[in-house]
Design a protein around this motif. Structure first.
Motif, PDB file in Angstrom:
ATOM      1  N   ALA A  42      -7.202  -0.921  13.253  1.00 46.44           N
ATOM      2  CA  ALA A  42      -8.391  -0.985  12.404  1.00 46.44           C
ATOM      3  C   ALA A  42      -8.054  -1.629  11.062  1.00 46.44           C
ATOM      4  O   ALA A  42      -8.846  -2.426  10.535  1.00 46.44           O
ATOM      5  CB  ALA A  42      -8.965   0.413  12.190  1.00 46.44           C
ATOM      6  N   TYR A  43      -6.892  -1.315  10.522  1.00 45.27           N
ATOM      7  CA  TYR A  43      -6.477  -1.933   9.260  1.00 45.27           C
ATOM      8  C   TYR A  43      -6.342  -3.448   9.438  1.00 45.27           C
ATOM      9  O   TYR A  43      -6.786  -4.221   8.594  1.00 45.27           O
ATOM     10  CB  TYR A  43      -5.164  -1.335   8.752  1.00 45.27           C
ATOM     11  CG  TYR A  43      -4.780  -1.901   7.418  1.00 45.27           C
ATOM     12  CD1 TYR A  43      -5.256  -1.329   6.253  1.00 45.27           C
ATOM     13  CD2 TYR A  43      -3.979  -3.030   7.315  1.00 45.27           C
ATOM     14  CE1 TYR A  43      -4.941  -1.866   5.019  1.00 45.27           C
ATOM     15  CE2 TYR A  43      -3.664  -3.571   6.097  1.00 45.27           C
ATOM     16  CZ  TYR A  43      -4.144  -2.987   4.947  1.00 45.27           C
ATOM     17  OH  TYR A  43      -3.831  -3.536   3.729  1.00 45.27           O
ATOM     18  N   CYS A  44      -5.732  -3.866  10.536  1.00 49.00           N
ATOM     19  CA  CYS A  44      -5.583  -5.303  10.809  1.00 49.00           C
ATOM     20  C   CYS A  44      -6.943  -5.987  10.913  1.00 49.00           C
ATOM     21  O   CYS A  44      -7.151  -7.067  10.341  1.00 49.00           O
ATOM     22  CB  CYS A  44      -4.812  -5.523  12.114  1.00 49.00           C
ATOM     23  SG  CYS A  44      -3.090  -5.055  12.048  1.00 49.00           S
ATOM     24  N   LEU A  63     -11.592  -9.074   5.319  1.00 48.51           N
ATOM     25  CA  LEU A  63     -11.512  -9.123   3.862  1.00 48.51           C
ATOM     26  C   LEU A  63     -10.903 -10.417   3.332  1.00 48.51           C
ATOM     27  O   LEU A  63     -11.353 -10.943   2.322  1.00 48.51           O
ATOM     28  CB  LEU A  63     -10.715  -7.929   3.337  1.00 48.51           C
ATOM     29  CG  LEU A  63     -11.390  -6.576   3.475  1.00 48.51           C
ATOM     30  CD1 LEU A  63     -10.421  -5.460   3.103  1.00 48.51           C
ATOM     31  CD2 LEU A  63     -12.635  -6.509   2.605  1.00 48.51           C
ATOM     32  N   VAL A  64      -9.862 -10.915   3.999  1.00 47.02           N
ATOM     33  CA  VAL A  64      -9.164 -12.077   3.449  1.00 47.02           C
ATOM     34  C   VAL A  64     -10.026 -13.340   3.452  1.00 47.02           C
ATOM     35  O   VAL A  64      -9.714 -14.287   2.736  1.00 47.02           O
ATOM     36  CB  VAL A  64      -7.813 -12.351   4.148  1.00 47.02           C
ATOM     37  CG1 VAL A  64      -6.868 -11.192   3.934  1.00 47.02           C
ATOM     38  CG2 VAL A  64      -7.976 -12.681   5.609  1.00 47.02           C
ATOM     39  N   GLN A  65     -11.105 -13.323   4.193  1.00 46.29           N
ATOM     40  CA  GLN A  65     -12.003 -14.482   4.185  1.00 46.29           C
ATOM     41  C   GLN A  65     -12.587 -14.728   2.798  1.00 46.29           C
ATOM     42  O   GLN A  65     -12.893 -15.862   2.442  1.00 46.29           O
ATOM     43  CB  GLN A  65     -13.158 -14.271   5.160  1.00 46.29           C
ATOM     44  CG  GLN A  65     -12.750 -14.180   6.595  1.00 46.29           C
ATOM     45  CD  GLN A  65     -13.962 -13.940   7.454  1.00 46.29           C
ATOM     46  OE1 GLN A  65     -14.682 -14.879   7.784  1.00 46.29           O
ATOM     47  NE2 GLN A  65     -14.204 -12.691   7.803  1.00 46.29           N
ATOM     48  N   ARG A 109      -1.729  -8.442   2.430  1.00 47.97           N
ATOM     49  CA  ARG A 109      -2.243  -7.633   3.541  1.00 47.97           C
ATOM     50  C   ARG A 109      -1.309  -7.686   4.759  1.00 47.97           C
ATOM     51  O   ARG A 109      -1.119  -6.687   5.451  1.00 47.97           O
ATOM     52  CB  ARG A 109      -3.644  -8.073   3.913  1.00 47.97           C
ATOM     53  CG  ARG A 109      -4.617  -7.794   2.770  1.00 47.97           C
ATOM     54  CD  ARG A 109      -6.035  -7.680   3.242  1.00 47.97           C
ATOM     55  NE  ARG A 109      -6.933  -7.547   2.117  1.00 47.97           N
ATOM     56  CZ  ARG A 109      -7.152  -6.422   1.444  1.00 47.97           C
ATOM     57  NH1 ARG A 109      -6.517  -5.338   1.778  1.00 47.97           N
ATOM     58  NH2 ARG A 109      -8.010  -6.393   0.444  1.00 47.97           N
ATOM     59  N   LEU A 110      -0.710  -8.850   5.007  1.00 48.48           N
ATOM     60  CA  LEU A 110       0.237  -8.938   6.115  1.00 48.48           C
ATOM     61  C   LEU A 110       1.479  -8.085   5.849  1.00 48.48           C
ATOM     62  O   LEU A 110       2.007  -7.448   6.768  1.00 48.48           O
ATOM     63  CB  LEU A 110       0.632 -10.395   6.379  1.00 48.48           C
ATOM     64  CG  LEU A 110      -0.439 -11.210   7.085  1.00 48.48           C
ATOM     65  CD1 LEU A 110      -0.073 -12.694   7.073  1.00 48.48           C
ATOM     66  CD2 LEU A 110      -0.629 -10.720   8.508  1.00 48.48           C
TER      67      LEU A 110
END
Length: 93
Positions: free
Chosen positions: A10-12, A18-20, A30-31
């Motif tokens: 779910a976090y992935c 979000l990163v968009q 995030r990675l």
């Protein structure tokens, strides 16, 4: 175990959304956060015999916020993290 795994998935998925809309630097952040979660999951589930991976997860947590005020240190963290993980793939000679 399954709940923790679903939490990571779910976090992935939410990070991908979000990163968009975020600055490019946050993608790397995030990675790294995903990597930290996976490293801890692997340790908890005894999927690894590399204690240095837990140290790497700790380092990510301790240093990831430098992305806000020290981009060079953040890029070093990324590079050193990548090298540390890739070195585990190398057969011992």
């Amino acid at each position: 175990m399954e709940r923790k795994w679903v939490d990571i998935l779910a976090y992935c998925a939410s990070a991908a959304l979000l990163v968009q809309r975020e600055p490019p630097l946050y993608s790397s952040l995030r990675l790294l956060e995903v990597l930290e979660k996976l490293l801890r999951f692997g340790e908890e589930q005894q999927l690894t015999e590399y204690p240095e991976l837990l140290h790497l997860a700790d380092r990510i947590v301790q240093e990831k916020d430098c992305c806000m005020d020290d981009p060079e240190a953040f890029h070093r963290l990324i590079e050193e993290t990548a090298v540390a993980v890739m070195q585990l793939e190398q057969p011992n000679e």
